[in-house]
Design an enzyme around this catalytic site. Sequence first.
Site, PDB file in Angstrom:
ATOM      1  N   GLY A 153      -1.939   4.507  -4.500  1.00 55.69           N
ATOM      2  CA  GLY A 153      -1.859   3.329  -5.356  1.00 55.69           C
ATOM      3  C   GLY A 153      -0.747   3.305  -6.384  1.00 55.69           C
ATOM      4  O   GLY A 153      -0.448   2.244  -6.927  1.00 55.69           O
ATOM      5  N   TRP A 206      -3.591   4.709   1.406  1.00 57.66           N
ATOM      6  CA  TRP A 206      -3.984   5.401   2.632  1.00 57.66           C
ATOM      7  C   TRP A 206      -5.221   6.263   2.424  1.00 57.66           C
ATOM      8  O   TRP A 206      -6.108   6.319   3.281  1.00 57.66           O
ATOM      9  CB  TRP A 206      -2.836   6.249   3.187  1.00 57.66           C
ATOM     10  CG  TRP A 206      -3.298   7.038   4.381  1.00 57.66           C
ATOM     11  CD1 TRP A 206      -3.616   8.361   4.413  1.00 57.66           C
ATOM     12  CD2 TRP A 206      -3.573   6.534   5.685  1.00 57.66           C
ATOM     13  NE1 TRP A 206      -4.063   8.722   5.673  1.00 57.66           N
ATOM     14  CE2 TRP A 206      -4.045   7.600   6.467  1.00 57.66           C
ATOM     15  CE3 TRP A 206      -3.469   5.282   6.271  1.00 57.66           C
ATOM     16  CZ2 TRP A 206      -4.387   7.465   7.803  1.00 57.66           C
ATOM     17  CZ3 TRP A 206      -3.819   5.144   7.603  1.00 57.66           C
ATOM     18  CH2 TRP A 206      -4.281   6.219   8.355  1.00 57.66           C
ATOM     19  N   SER A 246       0.855  -1.183   0.000  1.00 55.75           N
ATOM     20  CA  SER A 246       0.000   0.000   0.000  1.00 55.75           C
ATOM     21  C   SER A 246       0.888   1.229   0.000  1.00 55.75           C
ATOM     22  O   SER A 246       2.073   1.162   0.338  1.00 55.75           O
ATOM     23  CB  SER A 246      -0.942   0.012   1.209  1.00 55.75           C
ATOM     24  OG  SER A 246      -0.216   0.255   2.393  1.00 55.75           O
ATOM     25  N   CYS A 247       0.301   2.363  -0.385  1.00 54.68           N
ATOM     26  CA  CYS A 247       1.014   3.644  -0.354  1.00 54.68           C
ATOM     27  C   CYS A 247      -0.033   4.716  -0.049  1.00 54.68           C
ATOM     28  O   CYS A 247      -0.914   4.489   0.764  1.00 54.68           O
ATOM     29  CB  CYS A 247       1.770   3.891  -1.661  1.00 54.68           C
ATOM     30  SG  CYS A 247       0.736   3.966  -3.134  1.00 54.68           S
ATOM     31  N   HIS A 248       0.041   5.848  -0.720  1.00 57.00           N
ATOM     32  CA  HIS A 248      -0.951   6.887  -0.464  1.00 57.00           C
ATOM     33  C   HIS A 248      -2.182   6.708  -1.363  1.00 57.00           C
ATOM     34  O   HIS A 248      -3.309   6.707  -0.880  1.00 57.00           O
ATOM     35  CB  HIS A 248      -0.360   8.284  -0.645  1.00 57.00           C
ATOM     36  CG  HIS A 248      -1.322   9.379  -0.284  1.00 57.00           C
ATOM     37  ND1 HIS A 248      -1.664   9.635   1.021  1.00 57.00           N
ATOM     38  CD2 HIS A 248      -2.040  10.225  -1.040  1.00 57.00           C
ATOM     39  CE1 HIS A 248      -2.565  10.618   1.048  1.00 57.00           C
ATOM     40  NE2 HIS A 248      -2.802  10.999  -0.193  1.00 57.00           N
TER      41      HIS A 248
END
Length: 117
Positions: A81, A106, A77-79
């Site tokens: 995608g 996120w 995961s990141c902010h």
Amino acid sequence: MSDEVTFDYVKSLENDKNVLLIDVREPSELEKTGRIPGSINIPLATLEDTLQNWSEEDFREKFQREKPNSETAMVFSCHMGRRSQAALDAAKKMGFIHAKHFPGGWAGWEQETKNAS
């Protein structure tokens, strides 16, 4: 089979030690926003080195989890995608066959958890 997972799936991972949830944002971003419960932080810039070159002992000491092998289920995961997709691509190239990513990141996590409350 899709390489993407849903919010509900990610939510179910908080206490699941069989799936490694990896947030690939920078530590400073996590300090500002928080993180998905149960995730560990390996920034995208260090992902390949960490997964390929760290010893099992160093990985366990840093993350309190077993170092993944090619069979380990993992979700990136990141902010929003984009970096998690890059992490997924890198992991697949390294031979991690059960890697997926959470395209909502996120931002999606935060939105879904606000909607639930």
